[in-house]
Design an enzyme around this catalytic site. Sequence first.
Site, PDB file in Angstrom:
ATOM      1  N   ILE A 178      23.670 -12.298  21.276  1.00  0.00           N
ATOM      2  CA  ILE A 178      25.077 -11.616  21.716  1.00  0.00           C
ATOM      3  C   ILE A 178      25.221 -10.413  21.981  1.00  0.00           C
ATOM      4  CG2 ILE A 178      26.246 -13.940  21.256  1.00  0.00           C
ATOM      5  CD1 ILE A 178      27.678 -12.215  18.941  1.00  0.00           C
ATOM      6  N   GLY A 179      24.171  -9.523  21.028  1.00  0.00           N
ATOM      7  CA  GLY A 179      24.169  -7.998  21.163  1.00  0.00           C
ATOM      8  C   GLY A 179      23.469  -7.714  22.383  1.00  0.00           C
TER       9      GLY A 179
ATOM     10  N   GLY B 257      21.640  -4.225  16.409  1.00  0.00           N
ATOM     11  CA  GLY B 257      21.128  -5.873  16.866  1.00  0.00           C
ATOM     12  C   GLY B 257      21.336  -6.126  18.210  1.00  0.00           C
ATOM     13  N   ALA B 258      21.055  -5.245  19.004  1.00  0.00           N
ATOM     14  CA  ALA B 258      21.280  -5.564  20.486  1.00  0.00           C
ATOM     15  C   ALA B 258      19.964  -5.768  21.136  1.00  0.00           C
ATOM     16  CB  ALA B 258      22.164  -4.543  21.337  1.00  0.00           C
ATOM     17  N   ASN B 259      18.980  -6.079  20.396  1.00  0.00           N
ATOM     18  CA  ASN B 259      17.670  -6.383  21.021  1.00  0.00           C
ATOM     19  C   ASN B 259      17.687  -8.021  21.341  1.00  0.00           C
ATOM     20  OD1 ASN B 259      17.697  -6.656  18.099  1.00  0.00           O
ATOM     21  ND2 ASN B 259      15.775  -7.576  18.294  1.00  0.00           N
ATOM     22  N   THR B 260      18.475  -8.788  20.806  1.00  0.00           N
ATOM     23  CA  THR B 260      18.434 -10.118  21.303  1.00  0.00           C
ATOM     24  C   THR B 260      19.949 -10.768  20.929  1.00  0.00           C
ATOM     25  OG1 THR B 260      17.678 -12.281  20.388  1.00  0.00           O
ATOM     26  CG2 THR B 260      18.151 -11.026  18.615  1.00  0.00           C
TER      27      THR B 260
ATOM     28  N   TYR C 271      26.829 -16.099   3.180  1.00  0.00           N
ATOM     29  CA  TYR C 271      27.042 -15.657   4.829  1.00  0.00           C
ATOM     30  C   TYR C 271      28.766 -15.580   4.946  1.00  0.00           C
ATOM     31  CZ  TYR C 271      27.520 -15.774   9.649  1.00  0.00           C
ATOM     32  OH  TYR C 271      28.069 -15.624  11.092  1.00  0.00           O
TER      33      TYR C 271
END
Length: 314
Positions: free
Chosen positions: A41-42, A36-39, A193
């Site tokens: 904190i990632g 999930g590093a496309n946006t 969640y």
Amino acid sequence: VPVFLFVAAPYIRRYVAGGRCKSTARLEGKVVIITGANTGIGKETARDLAQRGKCSARVIIACRDIAKGEAAASEIRAETGNQQVIVNKLDLADTKSIREFAEKFLAEEKELHILINNAGVMLCPYSKTADGFEMHLGVNHLGHFLLTFLLLERLKQSAPARIVNVSSLAHHGGRIRFHDLHGEKSYNRGLAYCHSKLANVLFTRELARRLQGKFQRQAEFTANALHPGSVYSELVRHSFLMTWLWKIFSFFLKTPCEGAQTSIYCAVAEELDSVTGQYFSDCQPAYVSPRGRDDETAKKLWSVSCELLGIQWD
């Protein structure tokens, strides 16, 4: 009041920002996966790790949206000069995609030193993954559980290595409802969640316990979890109310860069070389709920997770 707020604003922002990772550790020759590093904190975690050292780490952005991933990678490459920031497709809501990602990675990469299980969903309307798991549990816990299982031997071979699981303060409101794991009897998106974030803490605890004694030095392999803080990001996109509130109170929320600090800390800080099975917030140890310290629940969740995923992980 306006004058007071004007004077106090820098101090409020400093407090909201929380702790910062002060480590100057270099990552030459290291291989890193961040889901999930496309946006959010990632992406900021990837940006930081990509610039640690002259010959920096090979950073793999694992995400579902390849176009967004490539845009993030291109930006990071241009800013850091690190051309080894690459994108591979990973959909944590589909075990077939997870297995394909792992197979491709293992065929192309001989080492893996840092795995950051960062991706997540929050406040989703009731839905299920491709494999029939409730979406929060499936993506936030089971997807990362399977990914870690598939990559564990490569991490062991590359030791010293670290696994970093991004959980949340919300784990305090969670319970592992073994009688209704997939929310088919009752469902609340907020509680779903919380349950998944508690699962992250319990997974980390049990993984660390199982790895203890497997290495000559514990510093060779660690697994820790963290709370990034309340961050102004896309994570609340499934809730109109939360999106609206996040915009109004953005001044009192961490930026993605600030929110990434504890992930970075857990990934690189030298003082954590032999620390495992712990939970952090603002780059320091944080309180874990009693349910998050329940070893029997952790063991049962591990067993049930293996059963749901059709794997044997002893």
